[in-house]
Design a protein around this motif. Structure first.
Motif, short mmCIF file in Angstrom:
data_model
loop_
_atom_site.label_atom_id
_atom_site.label_comp_id
_atom_site.label_asym_id
_atom_site.label_seq_id
_atom_site.Cartn_x
_atom_site.Cartn_y
_atom_site.Cartn_z
N LEU A 97 62.59 33.46 44.45
CA LEU A 97 61.63 34.09 43.44
C LEU A 97 61.32 32.96 42.68
N TRP A 98 62.04 31.87 42.33
CA TRP A 98 61.43 30.62 41.37
C TRP A 98 60.43 29.80 42.00
N MET A 99 60.30 29.97 43.56
CA MET A 99 59.15 29.16 44.11
C MET A 99 58.20 30.20 44.03
N GLY A 100 58.18 31.45 44.14
CA GLY A 100 57.04 32.38 43.94
C GLY A 100 56.59 32.33 42.61
N THR A 101 57.63 32.44 41.44
CA THR A 101 57.25 32.51 40.33
C THR A 101 56.50 31.07 39.71
N LEU A 102 56.72 29.94 40.33
CA LEU A 102 55.97 28.60 39.83
C LEU A 102 54.61 28.65 40.99
N LEU A 103 54.79 29.27 42.01
CA LEU A 103 53.22 29.51 42.67
C LEU A 103 52.46 30.44 41.83
N ALA A 104 53.04 31.50 41.43
CA ALA A 104 52.19 32.31 40.33
C ALA A 104 51.58 31.68 39.23
N VAL A 105 52.47 31.02 38.65
CA VAL A 105 51.92 30.11 37.44
C VAL A 105 50.82 29.17 37.82
N ALA A 106 50.98 28.35 39.34
CA ALA A 106 50.19 27.55 39.71
C ALA A 106 48.66 28.14 39.88
N ALA A 107 48.84 29.46 40.49
CA ALA A 107 47.62 30.11 40.77
C ALA A 107 46.92 30.53 39.41
N GLY A 108 47.53 30.99 38.59
CA GLY A 108 47.04 31.20 37.22
C GLY A 108 46.21 30.31 36.53
N VAL A 109 46.64 29.09 36.74
CA VAL A 109 46.09 27.99 36.18
C VAL A 109 44.99 27.47 37.02
N HIS A 110 45.09 27.67 38.25
CA HIS A 110 44.01 27.23 39.20
C HIS A 110 42.82 28.19 38.86
N MET A 111 43.13 29.51 38.49
CA MET A 111 42.17 30.47 38.30
C MET A 111 41.44 30.14 37.04
N TRP A 112 42.43 29.83 36.08
CA TRP A 112 41.58 29.22 34.85
C TRP A 112 40.79 28.30 35.10
N TRP A 113 41.17 27.21 35.68
CA TRP A 113 40.50 25.80 35.93
C TRP A 113 39.18 26.17 36.56
N SER A 114 39.07 26.94 37.82
CA SER A 114 38.01 27.25 38.40
C SER A 114 37.06 28.17 37.79
N LEU A 115 37.63 29.01 36.92
CA LEU A 115 36.67 29.93 36.22
C LEU A 115 36.00 29.02 34.93
N ASP A 116 36.56 28.11 34.35
CA ASP A 116 36.10 27.36 33.62
C ASP A 116 35.01 26.58 34.08
N ARG A 117 35.37 25.86 35.14
CA ARG A 117 34.29 25.19 35.92
C ARG A 117 32.89 25.95 36.31
N MET A 131 34.02 31.60 44.91
CA MET A 131 34.35 32.20 46.23
C MET A 131 35.24 31.06 46.87
N LYS A 132 34.55 29.78 46.87
CA LYS A 132 35.39 28.77 47.45
C LYS A 132 36.72 28.42 46.89
N ASN A 134 38.71 30.45 45.33
CA ASN A 134 39.40 31.90 45.84
C ASN A 134 39.93 31.75 47.11
N ILE A 135 39.29 31.07 47.94
CA ILE A 135 39.65 31.00 49.44
C ILE A 135 40.81 29.74 49.34
N ILE A 136 40.52 28.69 48.67
CA ILE A 136 41.42 27.75 48.58
C ILE A 136 42.75 28.37 48.11
N ARG A 137 42.84 29.18 46.83
CA ARG A 137 43.97 29.47 46.17
C ARG A 137 44.61 30.09 47.36
N TYR A 138 43.96 31.26 47.92
CA TYR A 138 44.78 32.18 49.14
C TYR A 138 45.08 31.41 50.18
#
Length: 185
Positions: A97-117, A131-132, A134-138
């Motif tokens: 559960l906590w590995m998945g939760t931390l992965l979700a937080v990391a995905a959210g931060v990566h989404m914010w970072w890539s959108l900002d960029r 697109m690039k 998104n593929i990296i995140r998935y």
């Protein structure tokens, strides 16, 4: 400004760095101020005013990302409190559960970072960049989930439950915003 310089102005009011309008192959990036670098180099735009988007790569995360992350962690805590009583392997459930939760937080931060960029680029380049990323995140999510499944270190279903905290937190973000707004006031 001369008419040659006006050709580089987009609807946003920003001048493009060596765009196709100039007869050069541009990098698609927009600049708020004139660049002192040659046209071929990809550089971060310089802000013209203090009120402009500040940060490019060094910008601190915004309030929405904080609220999203808090929502993900609250989801993880609720799943921990509710679910740990119904599984035989409590340690595996909690780790997953906590590995998945931390992965979700990391995905959210990566989404914010890539959108900002991506907002620093022209539309066609921004779409390609998103697109690039998104593929990296998935790929990263699949790799972590596969590692959990293959290793048997933690419960993969619990990890998926923690990862779904990203979805739950996104839907509940307006509520989280309201609650945190009331706490701050």
């Amino acid at each position: 400004m001369g008419t040659g310089q006006m050709d580089g102005i987009k609807e946003t009011g920003k001048k493009t760095a060596a765009g196709p309008e100039d007869g050069n192959e541009g990098n698609g990036r927009t600049n708020n101020a004139k660049s002192s670098q040659p046209h071929g180099e990809a550089s971060r735009p310089q802000t013209a005013q203090a009120g402009d988007r500040e940060g490019q790569a060094g910008q601190k995360p915004d309030r929405t990302l904080l609220e999203l992350s808090i929502g993900i962690i609250v989801w993880g805590a609720l799943c921990q409190l509710a679910g740990v009583w119904f599984v035989a392997d409590k340690t595996g459930y909690s780790l997953g559960l906590w590995m998945g939760t931390l992965l979700a937080v990391a995905a959210g931060v990566h989404m914010w970072w890539s959108l900002d960029r991506a907002l620093d680029f022209a539309q066609d380049m921004a779409v390609k960049l998103m697109m690039k990323h998104n593929i990296i995140r998935y790929v990263a999510i699949v790799a972590v989930m596969a590692g959990i499944m293959v290793s048997g270190f933690a419960n993969p279903l619990a990890a998926f439950l923690g990862l779904m905290g990203l979805k739950v937190a996104a839907y509940l973000q307006p509520f989280t915003h309201k609650v945190l707004g009331n706490i701050n006031n």
